[in-house]
Design an enzyme around this catalytic site. Structure first.
Site, PDB file in Angstrom:
ATOM      1  N   ASP A  38       0.964  -1.373  -0.081  1.00  0.00           N
ATOM      2  CA  ASP A  38       0.002   0.107   0.055  1.00  0.00           C
ATOM      3  C   ASP A  38       0.924   1.205   0.044  1.00  0.00           C
ATOM      4  O   ASP A  38       0.319   2.271   0.091  1.00  0.00           O
ATOM      5  CB  ASP A  38      -1.054   0.054   1.038  1.00  0.00           C
ATOM      6  CG  ASP A  38      -0.337  -0.243   2.541  1.00  0.00           C
ATOM      7  OD1 ASP A  38       0.906   0.013   2.775  1.00  0.00           O
ATOM      8  OD2 ASP A  38      -1.191  -0.194   3.562  1.00  0.00           O
ATOM      9  N   SER A  39       2.120   1.154   0.040  1.00  0.00           N
ATOM     10  CA  SER A  39       3.141   2.160  -0.217  1.00  0.00           C
ATOM     11  C   SER A  39       2.902   2.761  -1.668  1.00  0.00           C
ATOM     12  O   SER A  39       3.190   3.706  -1.993  1.00  0.00           O
ATOM     13  CB  SER A  39       4.538   1.660  -0.102  1.00  0.00           C
ATOM     14  OG  SER A  39       4.637   0.501  -1.063  1.00  0.00           O
TER      15      SER A  39
ATOM     16  N   ASP B 112      -1.087  -6.253  -0.489  1.00  0.00           N
ATOM     17  CA  ASP B 112      -1.658  -5.736   0.787  1.00  0.00           C
ATOM     18  C   ASP B 112      -3.241  -5.478   0.776  1.00  0.00           C
ATOM     19  O   ASP B 112      -3.768  -4.880  -0.299  1.00  0.00           O
ATOM     20  CB  ASP B 112      -1.159  -4.248   0.891  1.00  0.00           C
ATOM     21  CG  ASP B 112       0.214  -4.144   1.857  1.00  0.00           C
ATOM     22  OD1 ASP B 112       0.739  -5.341   2.225  1.00  0.00           O
ATOM     23  OD2 ASP B 112       0.985  -3.232   1.727  1.00  0.00           O
TER      24      ASP B 112
ATOM     25  N   LYS C 267      -1.562  -9.384   2.737  1.00  0.00           N
ATOM     26  CA  LYS C 267      -0.814  -8.957   3.788  1.00  0.00           C
ATOM     27  C   LYS C 267      -1.640  -8.132   4.698  1.00  0.00           C
ATOM     28  O   LYS C 267      -2.331  -7.227   3.956  1.00  0.00           O
ATOM     29  CB  LYS C 267       0.498  -8.437   3.599  1.00  0.00           C
ATOM     30  CG  LYS C 267       1.314  -7.911   4.530  1.00  0.00           C
ATOM     31  CD  LYS C 267       2.598  -7.488   4.437  1.00  0.00           C
ATOM     32  CE  LYS C 267       2.942  -6.102   3.492  1.00  0.00           C
ATOM     33  NZ  LYS C 267       2.194  -5.064   4.643  1.00  0.00           N
TER      34      LYS C 267
ATOM     35  N   GLU D 171      -1.780  -5.887   8.450  1.00  0.00           N
ATOM     36  CA  GLU D 171      -0.890  -5.127   9.730  1.00  0.00           C
ATOM     37  C   GLU D 171      -1.758  -5.612  11.126  1.00  0.00           C
ATOM     38  O   GLU D 171      -2.770  -5.574  11.168  1.00  0.00           O
ATOM     39  CB  GLU D 171      -0.691  -3.655   9.474  1.00  0.00           C
ATOM     40  CG  GLU D 171       0.044  -3.398   8.142  1.00  0.00           C
ATOM     41  CD  GLU D 171       0.198  -2.025   8.072  1.00  0.00           C
ATOM     42  OE1 GLU D 171       0.620  -1.555   7.124  1.00  0.00           O
ATOM     43  OE2 GLU D 171      -0.261  -1.275   9.083  1.00  0.00           O
TER      44      GLU D 171
ATOM     45  N   GLU E 286       9.028  -4.657  10.627  1.00  0.00           N
ATOM     46  CA  GLU E 286       9.546  -3.390   9.971  1.00  0.00           C
ATOM     47  C   GLU E 286       9.970  -2.456  11.257  1.00  0.00           C
ATOM     48  O   GLU E 286       9.226  -2.505  12.303  1.00  0.00           O
ATOM     49  CB  GLU E 286       8.537  -2.759   9.201  1.00  0.00           C
ATOM     50  CG  GLU E 286       8.982  -1.343   8.733  1.00  0.00           C
ATOM     51  CD  GLU E 286       7.970  -0.781   7.886  1.00  0.00           C
ATOM     52  OE1 GLU E 286       8.152   0.365   7.215  1.00  0.00           O
ATOM     53  OE2 GLU E 286       6.744  -1.555   7.530  1.00  0.00           O
TER      54      GLU E 286
END
Length: 281
Positions: free
Chosen positions: A61-62, A100, A130, A132, A198
């Site tokens: 999602d960057s 993501d 993915k 979080e 991270e």
């Protein structure tokens, strides 16, 4: 050299010659073989990275920042992520593609998570999603796994929670190390196939890697994780004036080269030297 990889001057070191599967990456942990993941957001870049031998491509999602120019990753939508992931899958070759789930598409309920992940995989062809979070997100991981959806967890610094974390800060220092270790054990026990760590202290990441059976993927987490991931724009210095995190290394200067190429093109057009005779029919 294994039967499933080969090296040629035109491609990369140990470029996979068959489709990379989750089981292949899991096996590398047992043998101690490190593997690489890079972000990708489009077909052409995915082709280049897979041809370079990168085993796993992450549609992160960057993309909110580096593709769409949003100020925060929370702004990207599921539809936008799906379109990007589908393009990456088409160009990924033998690399395994992880996508993501963006902010707001899985937090509300197990049902929401399964529906979002199913939509992502059905429309994009990605092999894994993915999400979080650690202990707090365990119910979602269990629901996804029960639905037959492979999961990559993400703990430590989690960009979707940047506001709650009060900015871009290293996680897991001092007393917080125990909480981070509890998170990694929780996601592993819930059935995640791998976990991104991270911006955590290297010694904590090393301990976490030794304590769980699933693969750990470091980004700013030191050298002892099972794999490494970076944003491809960071390894290639693109754009030339972009911010680079401390944990990223630049292996190329794509931004500067592209700007120079654009400047040369513009100059030759203005001077009338392009197109030349050899470019004409």
């Amino acid at each position: 050299m294994s039967a499933s990889s080969a090296a040629t001057p035109a491609t990369g070191y140990l470029t996979p010659t068959r489709q990379v599967r989750i089981a292949d990456l899991r096996a590398k942990k047992a043998t101690g073989d490190k593997w690489a993941m890079l972000t990708a957001y489009d077909y052409s870049t995915a082709r280049a990275l897979s041809q370079g031998g990168v085993e796993c491509l992450l549609v992160g999602d960057s993309a909110a920042n580096v593709v769409f120019g949003y100020s925060q990753t929370q702004q990207i939508s599921l539809d936008e992520m799906i379109y990007l992931a589908a393009a990456v899958v088409r160009g990924a070759g033998n690399a395994l593609v992880i996508a993501d789930l963006p902010f707001g598409t899985y937090e509300a309920s197990d049902e929401q998570a399964v529906l979002s992940a199913s939509e992502m995989m059905r429309r994009s062809g990605a092999a894994m999603v993915k999400i979080e979070g650690g202990v707090r997100i365990v119910p979602r991981i269990r629901a996804l796994v029960a639905a037959g959806i492979p999961v990559c967890a993400h703990i430590g610094f989690t960009p979707q929670s940047v506001n709650a974390l009060s900015g871009f800060k290293v996680q897991g220092r001092g007393d917080a190390a125990d909480r981070l270790l509890a998170d990694i054990h929780a996601v592993a026990d819930a059935g995640a196939d791998m976990v991104v760590l991270e911006m955590v202290p290297a010694e904590v990441a090393a301990r976490a890697t030794a304590e769980v059976e699933i693969s750990t993927v470091g980004i700013g987490a030191g050298p002892d994780t099972d794999a490494q991931v970076l944003v491809w724009h960071d390894i290639a210095a693109f754009p030339a004036d972009g911010h680079r995190p401390k944990f990223a290394k630049q292996w190329a200067q794509v931004g500067a080269d592209l700007t120079a190429a654009a400047a040369s093109y513009r100059r030759e057009v203005a001077e009338g030297t392009f197109p030349a005779q050899e470019h004409c029919f």
